[in-house]
Design an enzyme around this catalytic site. Structure first.
Site, PDB file in Angstrom:
ATOM      1  CD  GLN A  81      -3.326  -4.356   6.732  1.00 49.70           C
ATOM      2  OE1 GLN A  81      -3.434  -3.320   6.092  1.00 49.70           O
ATOM      3  NE2 GLN A  81      -3.775  -5.510   6.272  1.00 49.70           N
ATOM      4  CG  ASP A 110      -9.451   0.061   5.394  1.00 52.79           C
ATOM      5  OD1 ASP A 110      -9.233  -0.479   4.296  1.00 52.79           O
ATOM      6  OD2 ASP A 110      -8.685  -0.017   6.365  1.00 52.79           O
ATOM      7  CE  LYS A 164      -3.692  -2.498   2.304  1.00 52.08           C
ATOM      8  NZ  LYS A 164      -4.402  -2.876   3.526  1.00 52.08           N
TER       9      LYS A 164
END
Ligand code: GUN
Length: 296
Positions: free
Chosen positions: A98, A121, A54
């Site tokens: 994460q 997200d 990412k």
């Protein structure tokens, strides 16, 4: 005839080229740079590898890209304070924590702490709710990547029988929600299978589009797939290492069998994974525009 390969890596590259132009425009015309922080708690090797990918993509697109590594024993309150700091940071437009988080940290409490406007997200309950009522600000990255791949590959989604295997908050539930919406690239009839489904094969073998996010290596075999179906394999399972230390990955679908039955299928790696990262970049560019009140 073997199935057509849905190469997410190639589609992702195209979208990233479009995004790069948008980032350059934002810089040159408005003097703003999309900022993304990826927060990693602990040293889960798979998470480290995802976060690295990412970050690398963010850098390639010219983002202000920050990797914040925290130790395994970071307390929940400390993590919440960090999130609060990034919520207030004007250079940061997207915050990604994460998952999974180490044991002892309440994941829902952490996701709730992220400013929904910076929740690239789309895991915050506000964004989940907006998706559910068909008015999303951000789409969750993996489901958005799957939908984009289906649309760009010309799959007939409207009216299709879709079976989703897996009911996670990250993939199964949101992709089911997205494909059943009264919207472009959707309008499907969706069935969701999970660990308590009595006869998974009954549902997979009548699916025109089969999305597999079971978290089990090669769970879906060739004889569970309808001939000609579009198969989206979300699984990323490490099954070993090459002599030079590279990870050997397999999906949740037995590819060698499936490729002989399906009409189209995503490879692992190079299928859904690159699309997920690209959708994260797209959400971050959007978050930057929203923060700076720049219209599309
Ligand atoms: N862990 C596995 N997939 C994801 C994802 O898409 N986002 C975050 N934050 N964590 C993950």
């Amino acid at each position: 005839m073997p199935a057509k390969l849905l190469k997410g890596a190639e589609v992702a590259k195209e979208i990233r080229e479009e995004l790069k132009c948008e980032v350059d425009f934002l810089k040159n015309k408005h003097g703003v740079v999309p900022g993304l922080v990826t927060l990693l708690v602990g040293q889960n090797p798979a998470s480290q590898s995802y976060v690295r990918a990412k970050q690398k993509t963010g850098h390639e697109l010219g983002f202000f890209s920050v990797q914040d590594d925290q130790p395994e024993n970071l307390g929940e309150e400390e993590l919440l304070k960090l999130i609060d700091k990034y919520n207030k940071d004007p250079k940061i437009h997207g915050i990604l924590v994460q998952l999974p988080l180490p044991k002892g940290i309440n994941e829902n409490r952490v996701l709730l702490a992220i400013d929904p406007a910076k929740d690239v997200d789309a895991f915050h309950p506000v964004n989940v709710g907006k998706l559910m009522i068909g008015e999303p600000d951000y789409l969750p990255c993996t489901p958005a990547g799957i939908q984009e791949l289906l649309v760009r590959s010309g799959a007939e989604i409207c009216g299709a029988e879709v079976t989703v295997v897996g009911r996670s908050n990250i993939v199964g539930k949101p992709i089911a929600m997205m494909l059943m919406q009264k919207a472009k690239g959707a309008n499907a009839t969706v069935t969701v299978c999970h660990t308590r489904t009595r006869d998974v094969k009954l549902h997979t073998s009548r699916a025109d589009i089969l999305v597999v996010a079971a978290g089990v290596t090669e769970y879906v075999k060739g004889d569970m797939i309808k001939p000609g179906a579009v198969v989206i394999d979300v699984g990323v399972n490490e099954v070993g290492k090459t002599a030079d230390g590279k990870r050997i990955l397999k999906g949740d679908v037995a590819f060698e069998e499936a490729v002989e039955v399906a009409g189209a299928i995503t490879p692992v790696p190079g299928g859904v994974g690159p699309m997920t990262i690209t959708m994260l970049m797209k959400n971050t560019v959007r978050a930057c525009k929203v923060w700076n009140r720049i219209k599309d």
